[in-house]
Scaffold this motif. Structure first.
Motif, mmCIF file in Angstrom:
data_model
loop_
_atom_site.group_PDB
_atom_site.id
_atom_site.type_symbol
_atom_site.label_atom_id
_atom_site.label_comp_id
_atom_site.label_asym_id
_atom_site.label_seq_id
_atom_site.Cartn_x
_atom_site.Cartn_y
_atom_site.Cartn_z
ATOM 1 N N LEU A 160 -8.730 -5.854 -13.231
ATOM 2 C CA LEU A 160 -9.001 -5.031 -14.412
ATOM 3 C C LEU A 160 -8.940 -3.541 -14.068
ATOM 4 O O LEU A 160 -8.438 -2.729 -14.849
ATOM 5 N N ALA A 161 -9.453 -3.190 -12.902
ATOM 6 C CA ALA A 161 -9.403 -1.783 -12.477
ATOM 7 C C ALA A 161 -7.958 -1.312 -12.358
ATOM 8 O O ALA A 161 -7.621 -0.190 -12.753
ATOM 9 N N GLY A 162 -7.091 -2.175 -11.826
ATOM 10 C CA GLY A 162 -5.679 -1.816 -11.724
ATOM 11 C C GLY A 162 -5.004 -1.727 -13.076
ATOM 12 O O GLY A 162 -4.217 -0.813 -13.342
ATOM 13 N N LEU A 163 -5.305 -2.673 -13.968
ATOM 14 C CA LEU A 163 -4.677 -2.679 -15.291
ATOM 15 C C LEU A 163 -5.097 -1.475 -16.123
ATOM 16 O O LEU A 163 -4.303 -0.940 -16.906
ATOM 17 N N ARG A 164 -6.331 -1.038 -15.958
ATOM 18 C CA ARG A 164 -6.803 0.098 -16.754
ATOM 19 C C ARG A 164 -6.263 1.426 -16.254
ATOM 20 O O ARG A 164 -6.390 2.444 -16.928
ATOM 21 N N ASN A 165 -5.659 1.422 -15.062
ATOM 22 C CA ASN A 165 -4.959 2.607 -14.573
ATOM 23 C C ASN A 165 -3.450 2.486 -14.742
ATOM 24 O O ASN A 165 -2.694 3.321 -14.219
ATOM 25 N N PHE A 166 -3.017 1.471 -15.467
ATOM 26 C CA PHE A 166 -1.597 1.201 -15.668
ATOM 27 C C PHE A 166 -1.240 1.438 -17.129
ATOM 28 O O PHE A 166 -1.985 1.054 -18.035
ATOM 29 N N ASP A 167 -0.107 2.059 -17.361
ATOM 30 C CA ASP A 167 0.360 2.336 -18.723
ATOM 31 C C ASP A 167 1.047 1.090 -19.278
ATOM 32 O O ASP A 167 2.177 0.771 -18.896
ATOM 33 N N MET A 168 0.360 0.384 -20.165
ATOM 34 C CA MET A 168 0.889 -0.868 -20.701
ATOM 35 C C MET A 168 2.135 -0.662 -21.551
ATOM 36 O O MET A 168 2.854 -1.612 -21.848
ATOM 37 N N SER A 169 2.421 0.578 -21.949
ATOM 38 C CA SER A 169 3.642 0.824 -22.732
ATOM 39 C C SER A 169 4.892 0.518 -21.918
ATOM 40 O O SER A 169 5.943 0.214 -22.479
ATOM 41 N N TRP A 183 7.993 -12.534 -18.060
ATOM 42 C CA TRP A 183 8.869 -11.806 -17.144
ATOM 43 C C TRP A 183 8.595 -10.311 -17.174
ATOM 44 O O TRP A 183 8.759 -9.616 -16.163
ATOM 45 N N ALA A 184 8.175 -9.799 -18.328
ATOM 46 C CA ALA A 184 7.792 -8.384 -18.384
ATOM 47 C C ALA A 184 6.591 -8.118 -17.477
ATOM 48 O O ALA A 184 6.537 -7.099 -16.774
ATOM 49 N N PHE A 185 5.639 -9.047 -17.474
ATOM 50 C CA PHE A 185 4.480 -8.899 -16.595
ATOM 51 C C PHE A 185 4.881 -9.024 -15.131
ATOM 52 O O PHE A 185 4.477 -8.212 -14.286
ATOM 53 N N MET A 186 5.684 -10.033 -14.812
ATOM 54 C CA MET A 186 6.053 -10.283 -13.424
ATOM 55 C C MET A 186 6.914 -9.169 -12.831
ATOM 56 O O MET A 186 6.768 -8.822 -11.654
ATOM 57 N N LEU A 187 7.819 -8.583 -13.635
ATOM 58 C CA LEU A 187 8.769 -7.614 -13.105
ATOM 59 C C LEU A 187 8.333 -6.162 -13.265
ATOM 60 O O LEU A 187 8.816 -5.288 -12.541
ATOM 61 N N VAL A 188 7.419 -5.903 -14.214
ATOM 62 C CA VAL A 188 7.026 -4.525 -14.477
ATOM 63 C C VAL A 188 5.553 -4.277 -14.126
ATOM 64 O O VAL A 188 5.225 -3.354 -13.370
ATOM 65 N N THR A 189 4.664 -5.110 -14.676
ATOM 66 C CA THR A 189 3.229 -4.862 -14.513
ATOM 67 C C THR A 189 2.732 -5.253 -13.129
ATOM 68 O O THR A 189 2.077 -4.453 -12.441
ATOM 69 N N LEU A 190 3.023 -6.474 -12.712
ATOM 70 C CA LEU A 190 2.476 -6.982 -11.449
ATOM 71 C C LEU A 190 2.847 -6.127 -10.238
ATOM 72 O O LEU A 190 1.977 -5.856 -9.389
ATOM 73 N N PRO A 191 4.111 -5.679 -10.103
ATOM 74 C CA PRO A 191 4.416 -4.833 -8.934
ATOM 75 C C PRO A 191 3.592 -3.549 -8.879
ATOM 76 O O PRO A 191 3.360 -3.018 -7.791
ATOM 77 N N ILE A 193 0.411 -3.217 -10.046
ATOM 78 C CA ILE A 193 -1.019 -3.485 -9.836
ATOM 79 C C ILE A 193 -1.228 -4.411 -8.647
ATOM 80 O O ILE A 193 -2.326 -4.931 -8.456
ATOM 81 N N LYS A 194 -0.183 -4.617 -7.849
ATOM 82 C CA LYS A 194 -0.275 -5.591 -6.760
ATOM 83 C C LYS A 194 -1.362 -5.231 -5.765
ATOM 84 O O LYS A 194 -1.972 -6.112 -5.152
ATOM 85 N N GLY A 195 -1.631 -3.935 -5.588
ATOM 86 C CA GLY A 195 -2.696 -3.539 -4.675
ATOM 87 C C GLY A 195 -4.050 -4.055 -5.122
ATOM 88 O O GLY A 195 -4.831 -4.570 -4.319
ATOM 89 N N SER A 196 -4.344 -3.943 -6.418
ATOM 90 C CA SER A 196 -5.612 -4.442 -6.957
ATOM 91 C C SER A 196 -5.698 -5.959 -6.843
ATOM 92 O O SER A 196 -6.758 -6.511 -6.532
ATOM 93 N N VAL A 197 -4.578 -6.637 -7.097
ATOM 94 C CA VAL A 197 -4.556 -8.103 -6.998
ATOM 95 C C VAL A 197 -4.782 -8.534 -5.554
ATOM 96 O O VAL A 197 -5.561 -9.462 -5.272
ATOM 97 N N MET A 198 -4.118 -7.869 -4.616
ATOM 98 C CA MET A 198 -4.300 -8.205 -3.192
ATOM 99 C C MET A 198 -5.722 -7.944 -2.740
ATOM 100 O O MET A 198 -6.302 -8.727 -1.968
ATOM 101 N N ALA A 199 -6.323 -6.857 -3.223
ATOM 102 C CA ALA A 199 -7.714 -6.569 -2.862
ATOM 103 C C ALA A 199 -8.635 -7.667 -3.375
ATOM 104 O O ALA A 199 -9.533 -8.129 -2.660
ATOM 105 N N GLY A 200 -8.417 -8.106 -4.615
ATOM 106 C CA GLY A 200 -9.228 -9.195 -5.168
ATOM 107 C C GLY A 200 -9.053 -10.487 -4.391
ATOM 108 O O GLY A 200 -10.023 -11.219 -4.152
ATOM 109 N N ALA A 201 -7.811 -10.780 -3.987
ATOM 110 C CA ALA A 201 -7.556 -11.996 -3.215
ATOM 111 C C ALA A 201 -8.259 -11.943 -1.861
ATOM 112 O O ALA A 201 -8.840 -12.943 -1.409
ATOM 113 N N LEU A 202 -8.233 -10.788 -1.204
ATOM 114 C CA LEU A 202 -8.908 -10.648 0.089
ATOM 115 C C LEU A 202 -10.418 -10.790 -0.054
ATOM 116 O O LEU A 202 -11.070 -11.446 0.766
#
Length: 267
Positions: A160-169, A183-191, A193-202
């Motif tokens: 959520l911290a990563g998504l709220r610093n990301f421009d959803m437009s 595919w929009a999420f996988m190719l645009v959003t996820l790359p 916010i990947k740092g936030s996702v990796m931090a959560g996974a760790l």
């Protein structure tokens, strides 16, 4: 420096009390952990600080003990599987909550964060009675499911911290060009916010590896976790092998925390 900034500026000398307080707080948190490391290199049969003689005896004891090694593999498998389950579920939940924070999703958000709010002993008791009815107590499946549930809030919070610093437009632009939402999420959003996702996974992995209260209730037999054996050993006798294992876990936790910090900065 402008007049306004001069009025609001507080010199370092006037903040010495704050520096002293922070230093004392850090010492209070770090010193008990730091003491464990030299104790793990003691040659004494009992926990001894400062060590009278130095040895790798207890590290050898840990690495050559079938019971300790089996428990370590159980904990590692459990933590890894819990991380692999909690991470995608947490990302999906965070994405849904961030997309439309309605009153219904607000309630769901609170429910998903309950494992952080409810004492683990209450969760452990509830899980024990539920899993006993399902004949899953002492199974690896139960351990994985329980730890995935308890670490899910960490993934949700960091994502959520990563998504709220990301421009959803940016994702909306990709969808307007023909990509579906997945595919929009996988190719645009996820790359992005990947740092936030990796931090959560760790965080999910290390919290699962360190969890002890739930493990005391639902692990056992060939699926006994490392933390449960450590707790049992402390209760029955003071085995210095625990200091060696604790030092390894401290090093692993610090390494995971460092990776999480690097990943968060790269989001």
């Amino acid at each position: 420096m402008s007049a306004g900034s001069e009025i609001g500026y507080i010199g370092h000398f006037r903040r010495l009390w704050l520096y002293a307080f922070v230093l004392l707080a850090l010492l209070f948190l770090v010193v008990p952990i730091a003491i464990v490391i030299p104790m793990s290199f003691s040659d004494s049969r009992f926990l001894d600080f400062p060590p009278q003689s130095w040895s790798l005896r207890w590290y050898r004891q840990y690495l050559t003990s079938p019971e300790w090694i089996q428990a370590t593999w159980v904990s590692l498998r459990m933590a890894l599987m819990a991380c692999l389950i909690a991470t995608p579920l947490g990302v999906l939940a965070a994405y849904a909550i961030n997309s439309r924070y309605s009153s219904a999703l607000r309630r769901i958000h609170v429910i998903l964060l309950l494992p952080l709010m409810v004492p683990h002993i209450i969760i452990a008791i509830g899980l024990f009675f539920l899993l006993a009815r399902l004949n899953l107590v002492t199974s690896l499946t139960a351990l994985i499911a329980a730890n995935a549930m308890m670490t899910l809030p960490f993934v949700i919070t960091t994502t959520l911290a990563g998504l709220r610093n990301f421009d959803m437009s940016q994702e909306m632009v990709a969808r307007s060009l023909g990509y579906n939402r997945f595919w929009a999420f996988m190719l645009v959003t996820l790359p992005q916010i990947k740092g936030s996702v990796m931090a959560g996974a760790l965080f999910s992995f290390i919290m699962s590896l360190d969890e002890v209260i739930v493990a005391l209730f639902i692990s056992g037999g060939t699926n006994t976790t490392l933390t449960k054996i450590m707790f049992t050993a402390l209760r029955d006798e003071i085995d210095p092998t625990i200091a060696a294992i604790s030092s390894i876990l401290i090093a692993l936790s610090l390494f995971a925390g460092l990776l999480a910090a690097i990943a968060s900065r790269g989001r």
